[in-house]
Design a protein around this motif. Structure first.
Motif, PDB file in Angstrom:
ATOM      1  N   GLU A 249       0.954  -1.289   0.177  1.00 56.88           N
ATOM      2  CA  GLU A 249      -0.148  -0.013   0.106  1.00 56.88           C
ATOM      3  C   GLU A 249       0.892   1.238   0.064  1.00 56.88           C
ATOM      4  OE1 GLU A 249      -0.426  -2.396   2.036  1.00 56.88           O
ATOM      5  OE2 GLU A 249      -2.229  -3.219   1.501  1.00 56.88           O
ATOM      6  N   VAL A 250       1.948   1.103   0.706  1.00 61.51           N
ATOM      7  CA  VAL A 250       2.907   2.367   1.111  1.00 61.51           C
ATOM      8  C   VAL A 250       3.769   2.531  -0.375  1.00 61.51           C
ATOM      9  CG1 VAL A 250       5.023   3.443   1.944  1.00 61.51           C
ATOM     10  CG2 VAL A 250       3.032   2.546   3.456  1.00 61.51           C
ATOM     11  N   GLN A 251       4.057   1.407  -0.993  1.00 60.43           N
ATOM     12  CA  GLN A 251       4.629   1.687  -2.216  1.00 60.43           C
ATOM     13  C   GLN A 251       3.716   2.179  -3.408  1.00 60.43           C
ATOM     14  OE1 GLN A 251       8.224   0.883  -2.525  1.00 60.43           O
ATOM     15  NE2 GLN A 251       7.837   1.943  -4.558  1.00 60.43           N
ATOM     16  N   ALA A 252       2.629   1.674  -3.217  1.00 63.61           N
ATOM     17  CA  ALA A 252       1.669   2.361  -4.398  1.00 63.61           C
ATOM     18  C   ALA A 252       1.451   3.469  -4.121  1.00 63.61           C
ATOM     19  CB  ALA A 252       0.370   1.532  -4.184  1.00 63.61           C
ATOM     20  N   GLN A 253       1.497   4.300  -2.966  1.00 61.23           N
ATOM     21  CA  GLN A 253       1.457   5.627  -2.705  1.00 61.23           C
ATOM     22  C   GLN A 253       2.512   6.373  -3.252  1.00 61.23           C
ATOM     23  OE1 GLN A 253       0.724   6.660   1.297  1.00 61.23           O
ATOM     24  NE2 GLN A 253       0.994   8.745   0.898  1.00 61.23           N
ATOM     25  N   ILE A 254       3.694   5.865  -3.131  1.00 62.71           N
ATOM     26  CA  ILE A 254       4.973   6.331  -3.449  1.00 62.71           C
ATOM     27  C   ILE A 254       4.999   6.488  -5.056  1.00 62.71           C
ATOM     28  CG2 ILE A 254       7.542   6.129  -3.542  1.00 62.71           C
ATOM     29  CD1 ILE A 254       7.205   4.908  -0.857  1.00 62.71           C
ATOM     30  N   ASP A 255       4.679   5.170  -5.563  1.00 61.52           N
ATOM     31  CA  ASP A 255       4.687   5.045  -7.049  1.00 61.52           C
ATOM     32  C   ASP A 255       3.897   6.212  -7.660  1.00 61.52           C
ATOM     33  OD1 ASP A 255       6.635   3.025  -7.018  1.00 61.52           O
ATOM     34  OD2 ASP A 255       5.045   1.279  -7.116  1.00 61.52           O
ATOM     35  N   ALA A 256       2.524   6.240  -7.080  1.00 60.47           N
ATOM     36  CA  ALA A 256       1.516   7.431  -7.600  1.00 60.47           C
ATOM     37  C   ALA A 256       2.046   8.767  -7.403  1.00 60.47           C
ATOM     38  CB  ALA A 256       0.257   7.217  -6.835  1.00 60.47           C
ATOM     39  N   ALA A 257       2.989   9.105  -6.396  1.00 64.20           N
ATOM     40  CA  ALA A 257       3.367  10.338  -6.123  1.00 64.20           C
ATOM     41  C   ALA A 257       4.391  10.789  -7.307  1.00 64.20           C
ATOM     42  CB  ALA A 257       3.920  10.577  -4.943  1.00 64.20           C
ATOM     43  N   GLU A 258       5.334   9.689  -7.722  1.00 62.23           N
ATOM     44  CA  GLU A 258       6.354   9.780  -8.598  1.00 62.23           C
ATOM     45  C   GLU A 258       5.730  10.093 -10.170  1.00 62.23           C
ATOM     46  OE1 GLU A 258       9.492  10.224  -8.133  1.00 62.23           O
ATOM     47  OE2 GLU A 258       9.098  10.422  -6.186  1.00 62.23           O
ATOM     48  N   ALA A 259       4.496   9.407 -10.250  1.00 61.21           N
ATOM     49  CA  ALA A 259       3.865   9.337 -11.417  1.00 61.21           C
ATOM     50  C   ALA A 259       3.427  10.977 -11.868  1.00 61.21           C
ATOM     51  CB  ALA A 259       2.871   8.428 -11.769  1.00 61.21           C
ATOM     52  N   ARG A 260       3.009  11.363 -10.616  1.00 59.87           N
ATOM     53  CA  ARG A 260       2.278  12.653 -10.736  1.00 59.87           C
ATOM     54  C   ARG A 260       3.388  13.540 -10.997  1.00 59.87           C
ATOM     55  NH1 ARG A 260      -0.694  11.330  -6.215  1.00 59.87           N
ATOM     56  NH2 ARG A 260       0.798  12.153  -4.884  1.00 59.87           N
ATOM     57  N   ARG A 261       4.849  13.558 -10.474  1.00 54.78           N
ATOM     58  CA  ARG A 261       5.830  14.354 -10.530  1.00 54.78           C
ATOM     59  C   ARG A 261       6.101  14.251 -12.293  1.00 54.78           C
ATOM     60  NH1 ARG A 261       9.330  16.277  -7.294  1.00 54.78           N
ATOM     61  NH2 ARG A 261      11.300  15.460  -8.272  1.00 54.78           N
ATOM     62  N   ARG A 262       6.252  13.066 -12.727  1.00 54.44           N
ATOM     63  CA  ARG A 262       6.713  12.923 -14.006  1.00 54.44           C
ATOM     64  C   ARG A 262       5.510  13.695 -15.082  1.00 54.44           C
ATOM     65  NH1 ARG A 262       8.200   7.673 -12.360  1.00 54.44           N
ATOM     66  NH2 ARG A 262       6.287   6.746 -12.852  1.00 54.44           N
ATOM     67  N   ARG A 263       4.267  13.493 -14.640  1.00 52.05           N
ATOM     68  CA  ARG A 263       3.130  14.327 -15.499  1.00 52.05           C
ATOM     69  C   ARG A 263       3.591  15.757 -15.388  1.00 52.05           C
ATOM     70  NH1 ARG A 263      -0.365  10.267 -13.262  1.00 52.05           N
ATOM     71  NH2 ARG A 263      -0.994  11.920 -11.847  1.00 52.05           N
ATOM     72  N   LEU A 264       4.002  16.140 -14.258  1.00 54.57           N
ATOM     73  CA  LEU A 264       3.928  17.606 -14.223  1.00 54.57           C
ATOM     74  C   LEU A 264       5.397  18.069 -14.652  1.00 54.57           C
ATOM     75  CD1 LEU A 264       2.388  18.106 -10.567  1.00 54.57           C
ATOM     76  CD2 LEU A 264       1.452  18.705 -12.746  1.00 54.57           C
ATOM     77  N   GLY A 265       6.325  17.221 -15.080  1.00 54.60           N
ATOM     78  CA  GLY A 265       7.524  17.411 -15.387  1.00 54.60           C
ATOM     79  C   GLY A 265       8.459  17.974 -14.577  1.00 54.60           C
ATOM     80  N   LEU A 266       8.444  17.298 -13.110  1.00 53.93           N
ATOM     81  CA  LEU A 266       9.294  17.835 -12.043  1.00 53.93           C
ATOM     82  C   LEU A 266      10.193  16.860 -11.688  1.00 53.93           C
ATOM     83  CD1 LEU A 266       6.469  19.286  -9.705  1.00 53.93           C
ATOM     84  CD2 LEU A 266       8.026  20.243 -11.219  1.00 53.93           C
TER      85      LEU A 266
END
Length: 283
Positions: A249-266
């Motif tokens: 569950e925690v790893q899924a949360q981390i992966d989701a945050a990193e995906a958002r960063r990639r979408r935002l170009g960060l």
């Protein structure tokens, strides 16, 4: 003769704010809150870090009566300091992304730590931590508001926040450059076309193509440096101690945050790339 320009009301208001960038006022940073007060869209009693003294300062500037701090925005309190428990940290970088003044040092899958002199006590790093390894410790005793925070500290925090915003802008620009380089690199060259006795000329490489190729080379070099740096840090044992016990569950949360960063170009080129994305400059 040196020309002088009048200071806007928003700038005068911002000068009186503690610059903790905590968002408790209901705005994303101190500057937007100052602009909202100047525009009559927000009250001058919404800054808990400034406390009663902060409200009084703004009231004098605005020529208004001193009123109580709005409890909906929080309460005046001693200044806290964020402390990361290294035994629980998993190196997810979520706290780094949340810090508005870049007071946390670390990298993906590396140990994180807070620089005490830079922390404004904003609390923003606490909610995104998936393993609750960040505690806010009071460091000013009974002193609250402006008694627990000095003008030099506020000025320094304001500069760091401006630098933080500038860094994010550079990362977005770099992400756009990587995307453009990727698109340019995937374009197939046009073969000469023969029509009767004529050969149709192909377009020569443009300066833009050469610039994109140079950017791709720079990105690849940066990724290689990041890989070597990670190996060096691993040899020194600079890694989180709790990384093996991360739940799905925690790893899924981390992966989701990193995906958002990639979408935002960060996503920074110096961050740790996944094995599947090591050859993808836009990942």
């Amino acid at each position: 003769m040196i020309a002088t320009f009048p200071t806007t009301l928003a700038s005068q208001i911002e000068d009186l704010l503690p610059q903790t960038q905590c968002t408790k006022c209901g705005y994303p940073a101190c500057r937007p809150y100052a602009e909202a007060i100047a525009a009559g869209q927000a009250s001058y009693n919404q800054c808990p870090p400034g406390g009663e003294e902060g409200v009084a300062r703004l009231a004098r500037l605005l020529g208004k009566p001193v009123i109580a701090l709005n409890p909906e925005n929080g309460v005046e309190r001693p200044r806290p300091l964020a402390i990361i428990d290294e035994n629980l940290c998993i190196g997810c970088t979520l706290c780094l992304q949340a810090c508005p003044v870049d007071a946390i040092v670390g990298a993906a899958k590396q140990m994180h730590t807070v620089i005490p002199e830079l922390c404004t006590g904003c609390d923003l790093c606490v909610p995104p931590c998936p393993v609750d390894c960040i505690a806010m410790i009071t460091v000013t005793g009974d002193k609250t508001g402006w008694d627990a925070w000095t003008q030099p500290q506020a000025d320094a925090a304001r500069i760091r926040h401006d630098q933080h915003l500038a860094r994010l802008a550079r990362e977005r620009d770099a992400a756009e450059a990587r995307k453009a380089a990727r698109v340019a690199g995937s374009a197939k060259p046009v073969e000469p076309a023969i029509s009767g006795d004529r050969v149709v000329k192909t377009a020569a490489a443009t300066p833009e193509d050469e610039a994109q190729a140079k950017k791709r080379a720079i990105i690849q070099a940066a990724m290689e440096r990041a890989r070597k740096k990670k190996e060096e840090l691993a040899k020194l044992g600079a890694a989180p101690k709790n990384i093996d016990s991360v739940s799905p569950e925690v790893q899924a949360q981390i992966d989701a945050a990193e995906a958002r960063r990639r979408r935002l170009g960060l996503t920074d080129v110096n961050s740790e790339p996944d094995s599947d994305s090591a050859n993808d400059p836009d990942a």
